[in-house]
Write an enzyme that holds these catalytic residues in place. Sequence first.
Site, mmCIF file in Angstrom:
data_model
loop_
_atom_site.group_PDB
_atom_site.id
_atom_site.type_symbol
_atom_site.label_atom_id
_atom_site.label_comp_id
_atom_site.label_asym_id
_atom_site.label_seq_id
_atom_site.Cartn_x
_atom_site.Cartn_y
_atom_site.Cartn_z
ATOM 1 N N HIS A 268 3.252 4.492 -2.548
ATOM 2 C CA HIS A 268 2.349 3.354 -2.338
ATOM 3 C C HIS A 268 2.125 3.137 -0.829
ATOM 4 O O HIS A 268 0.993 3.076 -0.357
ATOM 5 C CB HIS A 268 2.967 2.103 -2.980
ATOM 6 N N GLU A 269 3.212 3.051 -0.089
ATOM 7 C CA GLU A 269 3.087 2.814 1.357
ATOM 8 C C GLU A 269 2.409 3.995 2.048
ATOM 9 O O GLU A 269 1.699 3.823 3.033
ATOM 10 C CB GLU A 269 4.456 2.508 1.985
ATOM 11 N N HIS A 272 -1.260 3.411 2.072
ATOM 12 C CA HIS A 272 -1.659 2.504 3.162
ATOM 13 C C HIS A 272 -1.677 3.256 4.497
ATOM 14 O O HIS A 272 -2.594 3.118 5.303
ATOM 15 C CB HIS A 272 -0.669 1.338 3.283
ATOM 16 N N GLU A 298 -5.431 -2.031 -0.385
ATOM 17 C CA GLU A 298 -4.600 -1.922 -1.581
ATOM 18 C C GLU A 298 -5.138 -0.825 -2.520
ATOM 19 O O GLU A 298 -4.367 -0.196 -3.234
ATOM 20 C CB GLU A 298 -4.544 -3.288 -2.274
#
Length: 505
Positions: A268-269, A272, A298
């Site tokens: 997930h990170e 980003h 997001e």
Amino acid sequence: MQNVTKQTEAFRHYMKRMKGFEEAAGLLYWDMRTGAPRKGIEARSEVVGMLSAEVFKMSVAPEMGEFIGYFQQPEIAAELDEVTKRSIAECAKDYERSKRVPAELYEEYVALTSQAETIWEEAKTKADFAMFAPYLERIIDFNKQFIELWGAGAHKYDTLLDMYEPGITVAQLDPLFAGLRERIVPLLREIQQSPHQPDVSLISQSFPKEQQKQFCLYMLQQIGYDFDAGRLDESSHPFATGLNLGDVRITTRYAEDDMSGALFGTIHEFGHALYDQNISSELAGTVLCNGASMGIHESQSRFWENIVARSKPFWRKYFAPLQRHFPQQFGRVQQEDYYRAVNHVQPSLIRTESDELTYNLHVMVRYELEKAIFSNQMKTADLPVAWNDKYKEYLGVVPPHDGVGVLQDVHWAAGLFGYFPSYALGNMYAAQLTNVIRRDIANFEALIEAGEFAPIRQCLHRHIHQHGKMLTPAELLMRVSGQTLRADELVDYLTTKYKEIYKIS
Ligand code: ZN
């Protein structure tokens, strides 16, 4: 013309200084969250506050006002390059907004929220809403005052939404969320009634931290995180921080009884970070060297976490490496069973622990309550009951106490109203974007299964990353997909995926 060039240079230099302070504050914050000695944290957070205050002061300084006044003269604006023009528009928006709030009022508010966060923490532990309520009430009152000062749209809540998702309104969100809910809630019921439930016990085993870290590093290498422009560390709340284009760091958290949190959290990170590492270098040192919005940001993290890393083709490729890293835990597990386990759906009380499907419902609870608060249809004291009612209605669960109910998120204590919808918007954007990628590169699934992510990264770079904050979310989406924001793509994606997993015909 010469004067314009000179002024442009001066303005660029001014922005670069602001970004310099931001970078310094960001690095100190990162240090504070990843390894700074405990005894130094109080002094450190004060310094972070000081540097952030410098950035704020520069954004409202008379010098900034002069730049805006100068560049917004029609004959000057006509001569400007696009980056300067858009930067000025962005600075002007902040400037106008900040100028309307008297400095003393704002300072009082900052002090209140920092106090409220401490109180909230204790109230959450004690499950005591009454303890937190007076603070929350004041924070809400402040925000209502800000709305009046900033100017409201058709709905007062629009003003708050705009801070995180520029341009989005209640009028747009209501039908989008309703459309999503109308199809997700029945799907959820079908899933719960399915006799084909995944065996989730196989993911809760013992996983030594060092082994997890090795696998996360391996995975990051595979999906293409640029370690020359970033690093992976550990923190209690995972985050990504873009210090500059060549330094975008991520963190993760390891739980020794279940490795999926660290693994999917890291991915997930990464999503980003990939965004922040790939903004066009033309935008470096400007206020546009950022994501288009919270929701678009997001969408990037959710794309990698869910659409890529929780997909079947992904585990066709990576289940064998997973078994090699964890022979004791997964040596005898079947790939299909693992895939189903990491995608199991379970309506729960806590948003941050929820699955890909029900996550959106958690967000909608907060959206409905925030909307009611700012249209004066709900009082602070009514929140716990309203919260529980909504959870029952949308998710079919009722919190046994407020610590796992209305007090679970820090956002309201921090004054972050209007922020939650971005999370669900991110999922919608991600689904829409995936269909664009599928059109662009016909063999999307095959590439994932081959572990070849470069074409996918390039596609994201071309469509999203390079633009930074040059475009609004709506402009970006229109340019990429030729469509406005829709819920259908997300619903279709979720329906196909979960009907297959739960064998629903
Ligand atoms: Zn995120």
